[in-house]
Enzyme design. Structure first.
Site, PDB file in Angstrom:
ATOM      1  N   GLY A   1       7.131  22.954 -18.303  1.00 55.43           N
ATOM      2  CA  GLY A   1       7.337  21.571 -17.504  1.00 55.43           C
ATOM      3  C   GLY A   1       6.334  20.489 -18.200  1.00 55.43           C
TER       4      GLY A   1
ATOM      5  N   LEU B   1      14.899  25.063 -17.113  1.00 59.83           N
ATOM      6  CA  LEU B   1      13.916  24.349 -18.188  1.00 59.83           C
ATOM      7  C   LEU B   1      12.704  25.235 -18.836  1.00 59.83           C
ATOM      8  CD1 LEU B   1      13.115  21.648 -18.959  1.00 59.83           C
ATOM      9  CD2 LEU B   1      11.553  21.390 -17.296  1.00 59.83           C
ATOM     10  N   ASP B   2      12.694  25.421 -19.818  1.00 61.53           N
ATOM     11  CA  ASP B   2      11.790  26.145 -20.581  1.00 61.53           C
ATOM     12  C   ASP B   2      12.025  27.634 -20.396  1.00 61.53           C
ATOM     13  OD1 ASP B   2       9.336  23.697 -19.961  1.00 61.53           O
ATOM     14  OD2 ASP B   2      10.472  23.845 -21.566  1.00 61.53           O
ATOM     15  N   GLU B   3      13.137  28.137 -19.892  1.00 66.71           N
ATOM     16  CA  GLU B   3      13.450  29.466 -19.605  1.00 66.71           C
ATOM     17  C   GLU B   3      14.131  30.573 -20.787  1.00 66.71           C
ATOM     18  OE1 GLU B   3      12.157  31.629 -17.372  1.00 66.71           O
ATOM     19  OE2 GLU B   3      11.039  30.344 -15.865  1.00 66.71           O
TER      20      GLU B   3
END
Lengths: 286, 286, 286, 286
Positions: C203, C229-231
């Site tokens: 994040g 997100l960001d995964e």
């Protein structure tokens, strides 16, 4: 190499002149026997025209049958090759002087089953590390070396290599220089750790010279021993950062951890048949 | 150096024979003027007997007053010293040939205010990088060099150094060797990036020689230029890992990123007065 | 993919359920056409039971013939596969906001022919980086994004992807979060650089949180974008060392160099077809 | 702390609210007694407003006199401070479970005089590592721990801390979680090694979770133990590279070398009084 009725996990390494058809031949031979490739790496060197391959596979056929299948290919393609069992612990002699850090790491890793070697003897030109070898249950041989006694000492070592069936000799900060004769007798089977980032600082007192030069990184290099001191094919190198505050003693202390790591990696890869000779260089299928 | 009525953030660097009392004297001088130290680093070299210090401080007194306070100390303790404003952008000339990577990074970092330099000119013995300089709003000077024209070319460079007030010359993969005369004229003010991990592979074609040697790491070294090629005091070094699969071209491509990083760090530290000379070595208060 | 009468250097990537015979089939198909393997890497994942392979080869047959040879194998072994020309520059759109470092590196590497991509457009939600794109001769599209205009902005992007034939979208420190819809529409074709060492500090403001946590290393991660997100599957990561002296701004400055490097490596490997999907992870045949 | 008539090499560490005059006061006190500073590092944290300093010096006065000189300064400037002899070996208890790698390295480094600690006891909740402790001449205490016996086990440990005069407890891959009570009782004196790059993968089985996440780097973190598991102030971290080929077991094997290195560095720095607390972060004057 023994025959194994159940599943046999073997590793084949080969080098030969590069030409089409090698991979199909090997893959075909394996598939023909219902085998399964568990790992395969290859490299064709455009400079030397040599092809290198390391294949791990599982088959249920006898090892002799596998050998019989591969031998004609070896002749056809002019392989320099080796077939071994995956994980077989390579009988190894470690040679030491007074510094313990490299020996300590090799013995520890071996006991923790992280290094596929079987240390059959530790040879020291000094007696200092005898207790460390004993703790790990490894026979220690004190073979002192002076200018006069060097030939006998080297003869004693060669005899030990033969009697133990050692396939690898590791110079773990062993401070004597091996004679040309011994280097040739043990060619391809001796790994040394030099406490510098070769080709910088060959020879003696590399940390002192590195300190004097004002380098900002120090390193260590593991290589196969040849008759030319510190010139043999490089297997692995690594470095660590130093700065103006550090004394030579601190360079040495920090460098010992790099030496330890680099030597253990090189020995592991050699024992796993991951290192192939490519002229004066190495191919490392890590 | 100008006088500043408000808060003045300055940086003092000094070296001198090591002896007790230096720190107390400096700290006392600062405290006497109600000053505040924002950063302070020091080092006493037991080998050379020299003491080095870099102090950043804030005072509200005029710069002249600060100078007047420090000058007697400088005489008493025999300082080689410098007083400058923190963050002052050092007028810099960057010299290039055809390779753009180092210049591109320096110009980018400068524009992003990450490098406290003011690039007053880019000098190239070729014209290739003129547009890159122009994009960053920096004057480009094409000064070709042949064996015959070298003295004039170097004279032209020196004239440019003077006319621009440049305090630093950065050789950003500039392929011409500076003459002894020029080296001496610009002593301590020229930083070069050599594309190897010195002292390995001095001179020409280091990547080719590294590739031939079969090293497992390549490196770059930034250093002050002296009359001895690639022998000057090292400021910074770094490495990256290579393997048997990589061609010389791949060594070069990977190495360019190391060169870029190492040169930019060295230039930044020099411009921040973090690099002090200690014989043929450097003290880097990073 | 065009037919090539002369020597055709192609790269085949495939993944499928692991079983014996795949390598022999591929090697056989190549050898049957007098082809030569220039690089070959493979991996069988014991956890997922999937097999992955990347083969580069040279043949003199037409590309269509090669396809015709491989298609039956693809069906037989249930490949997910791709055949492309080695070195083909992948049409790419780079998306940016205000930070220039990642874009600058991608454009520079592309021009230096170190990155096999063809940047067909730079899209920015701000206008700041227009001149940088123009310098490199790449069309710049200013597509602002607000909560209200996001759907239209994303539609505009999708239209651009189609009109340019872009096969890859690189988020080069693009600060807007892509909608789930857009992520799915571009699945497997969007690479992002996140300025932390995932899974730490997902994040916003990762450097601030890293600074507050007192970590001693900061990092960057490039990954494929998914709806989470960001995964998404991680392609590459790297780190650099920080210490107590560094402010958040210094973390950011140092981190930008890591971001730049990590993103450029990931984009290069993707464009060279070296990255294969393995569930939520990647296999990187670097 | 004993009085020393000859040269006394001591180290002073302090933290206090930042304000002008601290350095002058310390330097002045040292100089007044004809002392010589051998190393000095300082840091003013703009975020917390705290000042940190570590000074090594040599004086010929008695330690009591030095204390008497510094005590008024400590009061005036509100120091949290410590004065110790440089190189004094800190009495240390090492706690272990079954994994030997961290203990092996600490004991080896201690014997080689590279770690200024005196291991007064090794405590294991299992008996496995008794022989390793014995080899190094260190008493081994088997203190098993179950949910029921935990309070007695922890009481036994505390008693051992008292009876041995231990000033440091090192959890060398000790697998039991210390109770809040014990954490508070030993606050600031317990160093743990967690086998991940915090804050990623807190808690159990970090290598399994890292392997599942598909990260490309694994790491280890040494930190002071607080009541919050894996949340304490970080002292040191490091990483190593992994790839898709590596199994969880290989992650673990590689990670053990990182753990070993990171823990040994942290313990050395702590024992050398190089680590100061700055809220939930550390200042490390390495």
């Amino acid at each position: 190499m023994t025959t194994t009725p159940a599943s046999d996990h073997w590793v084949l390494t080969l080098s030969c002149p590069d030409r089409p058809g090698i991979v199909r031949a090997v893959a075909g031979a394996i598939a023909d026997h219902g085998g399964n490739i568990t790992e395969s790496k290859q490299f064709g060197d455009p400079d030397t025209g040599l092809f290198f391959m390391r294949v791990q596979g599982e088959t249920t056929i006898a090892r002799d049958t596998l050998l019989a299948t591969l031998t004609p290919l070896a002749e056809q393609f002019e392989w320099t090759w080796n077939l071994d069992t995956v994980g077989r612990r390579i009988p190894t002699i470690i040679m030491v002087s007074k510094a313990a850090h490299a020996l300590n790491d090799l013995l520890f890793q071996q006991r923790a089953a992280r290094l596929p070697i079987e240390v059959v003897a530790v040879v020291g030109n000094h007696n200092d590390l005898a207790d460390l070898a004993t703790f790990y249950g490894v026979p220690f041989h004190h073979i002192p070396v002076t200018a006069d006694t060097k030939p006998q000492a080297e003869a004693e070592l060669l005899a030990l290599v033969q009697s133990t069936g050692a396939e690898l000799v590791v110079l773990a900060r062993y401070m004597q220089v091996l004679s040309d004769t011994l280097c040739r007798a043990l060619e391809g089977r001796v790994i040394n750790i030099h406490h510098s980032f070769l080709p910088s600082f060959k020879g003696a007192r590399p940390y002192h010279r590195a300190h004097d030069r004002g380098v900002k990184l120090i390193g260590a290099t593991s290589h196969y021993v040849t008759a030319d001191l510190d010139e043999g094919p490089i297997i692995e190198q690594d470095i660590d950062r130093v700065d103006h505050e550090m004394s030579v003693e601190e360079f040495i202390a920090l460098g010992q951890d790099v030496e330890r790591r680099v030597l253990s990696r090189a020995v592991a890869w050699h024992a796993q048949h991951r290192v192939l000779m490519n002229g004066h260089k190495t191919v490392v299928f890590r």
